[in-house]
Design an enzyme around this catalytic site. Structure first.
Site, PDB file in Angstrom:
ATOM      1  N   GLY A  11       2.142   0.959  12.736  1.00  0.00           N
ATOM      2  CA  GLY A  11       1.816   1.603  11.475  1.00  0.00           C
ATOM      3  C   GLY A  11       0.763   0.781  10.758  1.00  0.00           C
ATOM      4  O   GLY A  11       0.123  -0.102  11.340  1.00  0.00           O
ATOM      5  N   GLY A  14       1.298  -3.151  10.972  1.00  0.00           N
ATOM      6  CA  GLY A  14       1.047  -3.697  12.295  1.00  0.00           C
ATOM      7  C   GLY A  14      -0.424  -3.691  12.662  1.00  0.00           C
ATOM      8  O   GLY A  14      -0.942  -4.657  13.239  1.00  0.00           O
ATOM      9  N   ARG A 272      10.505   5.098 -10.634  1.00  0.00           N
ATOM     10  CA  ARG A 272      11.164   6.055  -9.756  1.00  0.00           C
ATOM     11  C   ARG A 272      12.683   6.054  -9.876  1.00  0.00           C
ATOM     12  O   ARG A 272      13.311   7.103  -9.764  1.00  0.00           O
ATOM     13  CB  ARG A 272      10.757   5.790  -8.305  1.00  0.00           C
ATOM     14  CG  ARG A 272       9.342   6.217  -8.006  1.00  0.00           C
ATOM     15  CD  ARG A 272       8.969   5.932  -6.572  1.00  0.00           C
ATOM     16  NE  ARG A 272       7.600   6.390  -6.303  1.00  0.00           N
ATOM     17  CZ  ARG A 272       6.967   6.177  -5.161  1.00  0.00           C
ATOM     18  NH1 ARG A 272       7.557   5.507  -4.191  1.00  0.00           N
ATOM     19  NH2 ARG A 272       5.742   6.622  -4.997  1.00  0.00           N
TER      20      ARG A 272
END
Length: 539
Positions: A11, A14, A272
């Site tokens: 991802g 990485g 959030r």
């Protein structure tokens, strides 16, 4: 198959680490269980934070303070300052390698406001920010000739321990999904970039099916420590019936949250954790909750929020230009993970971690929107460089034979498990009971009931083996091993949540709704000794 730096996961974190390790002169190999362009980074829609001031007055200090406030007192201020101070350079680097950010009329990088931010700080590419960053990073890796091996599933890390206090990494064992063979990859250093564990919540998560915490589970088995595993962030706006993410950028652009009566009931741009709880409270009262962006107009929606319109039409059969979007909060991001130091190194020498699987202590109890993409760039660059430098001085021997044999025995043994119990049904059960009792609102009784259920499932695992006993492309086998990792991490999450007798950020205890700084302004730490789970609080 020896390398200087072995990276597990392709991802954003990485790939950033791979680019920077390569540019530091290391021989780099990346292995990933899926394909890079399918990673969870592609789901990050809203933007990447940096105090550029392109859309209004802003400062690095404001970014720092917003992040610390959202973290509810348990972020490391030094790490937060590094994150925020490095942000402008991180965005400049992305821009330099070709990320196609949206632009203002005077060609500056466009910025929008996300929840918890005091200024429009999130640099974005329409509502495809993570996807466009990911594709650019992947293209960069290909142009540099970095080796990326797909469909390799991490099983365990190889460690060498001449003395227990001097354990160092030696590589990893993986399952080649295509062939069914166990492969061993020796390496002087290893970077874990395998993502988070929000898929434990199953259908109540925005995450892909691959977010099963494999690297985190392998790390604690190898001797690393985990921290803050009880903190799971619930995104306020996912589609009601599918849990598909609707970006915070929709609220940042001026979207409203409405209940069934058409009433606005919360500040849409609060952090959030607060917004998710407010929505959950409405749902518990029997209300439906909707996101309303109709007033933004079709032209704006098609220019700035095209993906949100497509997703709402595809998965909910509503057109947000004309209709309300039915939403609910679901598990989205895991703040906890593998404990790392300021160099991104774990307790095991040469083993580094970065991205959502790691805990750099920059998110604390509640991540500020827009900081996840920033984290993977800032710390991905650092981890790549540090792992490469470590590899240059690595002069120890690696003997992977016994651990390779042990892993082979494990894979063969799993195939001999019976399948009297369907682990897919148990996976769904875990998702439901976690969402209801270890989700947005928790209490001691509910958490202990879930823990009892998890420990019963642990005892039943030998009766839940894969039905498919074949070797080649046995996805049933991979999903069973993923399930085992999720069960292992589920116990850790619950032990931490039960131990934290307070409410803090995303960890809201309805039976103890206040923060307790005297006892719990600290991090939960978990580790294993002789396969026994241990837990404590540490500042």
């Amino acid at each position: 198959m020896r390398s200087d730096v072995l990276i597990i996961g392709a991802g954003g974190a990485g790939l950033v680490a791979a680019i920077n390790a390569h540019e530091s002169g290391a021989k780099v190999r990346v292995i990933t269980k899926e394909y890079p362009t399918r990673s969870q980074t592609s789901m990050a829609q809203g933007g990447i934070n940096a105090a550029l001031g392109n859309a209004g007055e802003d400062s690095v200090e404001a970014h720092v303070q917003n992040t610390l406030k959202s973290a509810h007192g348990i972020a490391n201020e030094e790490a937060v300052r590094l994150l925020c101070e490095s942000a402008p350079d991180a965005v400049e680097w992305l821009d330099s390698i070709g990320v196609c950010f949206s632009r203002t009329k005077d060609a500056k990088i466009a910025q929008r406001t996300l929840g918890g931010a005091s200024a429009p700080r999130a640099c974005y590419a329409q509502d495809y920010t993570g996807l466009k960053i990911l594709h650019t990073l992947y293209d960069r890796c290909l142009s540099l000739g970095i080796e990326i091996l797909n469909e390799r599933y991490l099983l365990n890390f190889i460690t060498q321990a001449p003395e227990k206090a001097d354990t160092y990494i030696g590589g990893a064992t993986v399952l080649n999904i295509r062939t069914g063979e166990v492969e061993t990859y020796e390496s002087a250093s290893v970077i874990v970039a395998t993502g988070g564990y929000a898929r434990i919540y199953d259908k109540h998560s925005t995450n892909s099916t691959g977010s099963t915490g494999d690297g985190i589970a392998a790390a604690i088995r190898a001797g690393a420590r985990l921290s803050d595993m009880e903190f799971v962030q619930f995104h306020p706006t996912a589609l009601k019936n599918s849990s598909i993410l609707i970006s915070e950028s929709a609220r940042g652009a001026g979207g409203f949250l409405l209940n069934s009566k058409g009433e606005r009931f919360t500040n849409e741009l609060a952090p959030r954790d607060e917004v998710a709880r407010a929505i959950n409270d409405e749902i518990q009262k029997g209300e439906d909750v909707f996101l309303d962006i109709r007033h933004l107009g079709e032209e704006f929606i098609d220019e700035e929020l095209p993906q949100e319109r497509k997703l709402a039409k595809l998965y909910e059969n509503v057109d947000p230009v004309y209709d309300l979007i039915p939403i609910k909060p679901v598990a989205h991001y895991t703040m906890g993970g593998i404990e790392v130091d300021k160099n991104s190194q774990t307790k095991i020498k040469g083993l580094y971690a970065v991205g959502e699987c790691a805990n750099h202590k920059v998110h604390g109890a509640n991540r500020l929107g827009g900081n996840s993409l920033l984290e993977l760039i800032v710390f991905g660059r650092e981890a790549g460089k540090n792992a490469a430098e470590y590899a240059k001085t690595f002069d120890k021997s690696i003997d992977a034979s016994s651990q390779t044999q042990s892993t082979n025995n494990f894979v063969m043994g799993v195939k001999h498990f019976t399948n009297e119990i369907d682990f897919y049904e148990k996976r769904s059960l875990i998702g439901n009971i976690f969402y209801n009792n270890a989700g947005i609102s928790r209490d001691e009784m509910g958490l202990k009931e879930v823990l009892e259920a998890i420990r019963q499932i642990q005892r039943e695992v030998p009766f839940m083996g894969p039905k498919d006993k074949s070797k080649i492309y046995n996805t049933n086998l991979v999903e069973f091993i993923e399930f085992g990792n999720m069960v292992e991490l589920s116990e850790i999450i619950l032990v931490c949540a039960i131990s934290r007798n307070e409410s803090r950020g995303a960890h809201f205890r309805s039976d103890i709704p206040k923060e307790n700084d005297m006892a719990y302004k600290a991090h939960t730490i978990t580790w294993k000794e002789d396969s026994v789970l241990c837990a404590d609080f540490m500042e």
